[in-house]
Design a protein around this motif. Structure first.
Motif: not given
Length: 517
Positions: A82-83, A90-91, A134-143, A366-374
């Motif tokens: 997450v950090r 992300i702006k 992102l934290r909930r997606k990592i821990v819970d698998g989905e949100v 981290f970069e693919p996760i950033q692209n996924w979140l964006a």
């Protein structure tokens, strides 16, 4: 010839022929598919992904949440992702082609991201929501994120975060449409979500078991699809949950052992039949006739006949625990695509090259996760927000819906990372920019900066310094070439025209003189 031989063997001895055929077949088989006495207990089956996962999803989710709350190693892994992925948020950088409009959109977006504008509970900014999602997606698998339109307030658009626990599992067929509902999601024949059936929850935490049908275009479902027939997410911690729990239990046991080892325990052994033991237990007492239960400095005590003293010193060292935890931490990090250094925060064992390689590998995680979140969160939110800003009059764009796609063009700036060796990295970047291998916009994006803001700030600093009569070493033609273009007029012949004032430094005058020649 071989076929004739096999037929002859089969005619003479069918058993021998069968054994030969089995042996020949085994030579062509995979060892991974063999069933022997060593692995006959390991016989998984292939079935529909959702049917296999739905029976274990809630238990895996509960275990992952337990580790999130109680395991420092799990917290290090989750916090590290997450950090580095979200950081300060992300702006967006609007790309409408009109710089004035881009500035207005970005300024309005900054106002909307405040807690009182973007969150339906008015408690979290959009950047804080990114971290939580992102934290909930990592821990819970989905949100789930519901897009809410409200008439009150400055902005009509807000977001509501919904836990995946509220996806209803009570219905199998949608009452009106007749579509199949699987694990709370109404699907068409191609497994495309049509609606989400979400349970209502009272403010005191009780579920009413009267789900609402929410159209799919009103919901952002954040999860990672790993199978073509998968319809819901599973915790990202699933591959390492067992390892993390066993490591936590081992550390708890080692802590107890260390506490016992820290205690100096003394046992008094009495032989059966010795004086003082017949009819009653022999109890050692001090001069005050009190039971002897502790050892004091300088104490001398004579034991009763037949008594002896033994000490309890558990021979358990911490070295083995250190190696065990290091191995488990390294393997858990590998399961999430993270380096050992990021998981353990132990940077003393790595050389510069190893630390740099580990950081580069982490960035590839981290970069693919950033692209996924964006792409899955920021883009849908931005498009919906921009539509409602235009419809509510917050943005005046007359031909917006005629050229909607062009006006919605945006580039997301993700947080950057610092250097391990700044001097080496900066020199490499300068060389790449000078040779055209990297642009200023790319460099700024890697650091999480807006290149336009960088140039505006550079120009402001240069002007302020010159107004104060200062000439700073950093304000050379190379470093402020883009900023200076705002202050130097360009003639038709391509040369720089001379101003009446002497605001330019000596280097600029020299360059203008050469051009005039």
């Amino acid at each position: 010839m071989i076929k004739m031989l096999e037929k002859a063997i089969a005619a003479i001895s069918p058993k021998w022929a069968c054994n030969r055929a089995f042996y020949a077949e085994s030579l062509r088989a995979y060892e991974a598919g063999e069933v022997t006495r060593f692995n006959d207990g390991w016989t998984p089956i292939n079935e529909d992904t959702e049917n296999a996962e739905k029976t274990q999803r809630d238990l895996i989710k509960a275990r992952a949440r337990y580790l999130e709350n109680n395991s420092d190693i799990a917290q290090a892994a989750i916090g590290g992702i997450v950090r580095n992925v979200v950081g300060t948020g992300i702006k967006p950088q609007a790309r409408t082609g009109d710089e004035g409009l881009n500035f207005k959109i970005e300024e309005l977006w900054r106002k909307w991201t405040r807690p009182e504008n973007c969150d339906i509970t008015e408690q979290q900014s959009f950047e804080e929501m990114q971290s939580m999602l992102l934290r909930r997606k990592i821990v819970d698998g989905e949100v789930l994120v519901k897009k809410v339109v409200q008439k009150n307030g400055t902005f009509p658009f807000r977001l509501q975060v919904i836990k995946s626990d509220l996806l209803s599992a009570t219905m199998l067929i949608a009452p009106k449409t007749g579509n199949i509902i699987r694990s709370g999601i109404e699907l068409d024949d191609h497994l495309k979500p049509l609606a989400y059936w979400i349970e209502k929850k009272t403010p005191d935490g009780y579920i009413e078991y009267d789900p609402d049908r929410v159209r799919a275009d009103e919901i952002i479902h954040l999860w990672t699809r790993r199978q073509p027939d998968q319809i819901r997410g599973i915790s990202d911690l699933a591959p390492i949950i067992k390892r993390l729990k066993e490591t936590q239990d081992y550390l708890d046991e080692e802590t107890v052992a260390a506490k016992i080892a820290a205690c100096f325990s003394v046992f008094v052994k009495t032989q059966t039949g010795s004086p003082g033991t017949v009819g009653r237990a022999a109890v050692a007492k001090d001069p005050e006739k009190k039971k002897l239960q502790s050892i004091r400095p300088g104490m001398i005590k004579y034991l009763q006949p037949g008594e002896s003293v033994e000490t309890a010193n558990p021979s358990r060292g911490i070295a083995n625990a250190k190696d065990y935890v290091a191995i488990q931490t390294r393997l858990a990090g590998a399961g999430l695509g993270l380096s050992y250094e990021l998981m353990s925060r132990d940077f003393n064992q790595s050389s510069f090259s190893a630390a740099r390689q580990g950081m580069l590998e982490d960035r590839k995680t981290f970069e693919p996760i950033q692209n996924w979140l964006a792409g899955h969160l920021c883009d849908p939110v931005y498009r919906e927000w921009l539509d409602l800003c235009v419809m509510s009059g917050l943005l005046d764009i007359p031909d917006y819906f005629a050229h909607r796609e062009a006006y919605q063009a945006v580039e997301w700036v993700t947080p950057g990372w610092s250097w391990i060796d700044p001097q080496k990295e900066v020199n490499a970047d300068i060389t790449a920019i000078q040779n055209g291998g990297k642009t200023l916009a790319q460099w700024c994006a890697e650091r999480g900066y807006d290149w336009r803001e960088q140039l505006q700030q550079m120009a402001l600093e240069k002007k302020t310094a010159e107004d104060l009569g200062l000439t700073l070493a950093i304000h050379t033609p190379i470093t402020v070439q883009a900023a200076m273009s705002n202050h130097v007029d360009t003639g038709k012949d391509g040369g720089n025209s001379q101003d009446d004032n002497d605001d330019n430094d000596d280097n600029e005058e020299g360059e203008n003189g050469k051009k005039e020649e």
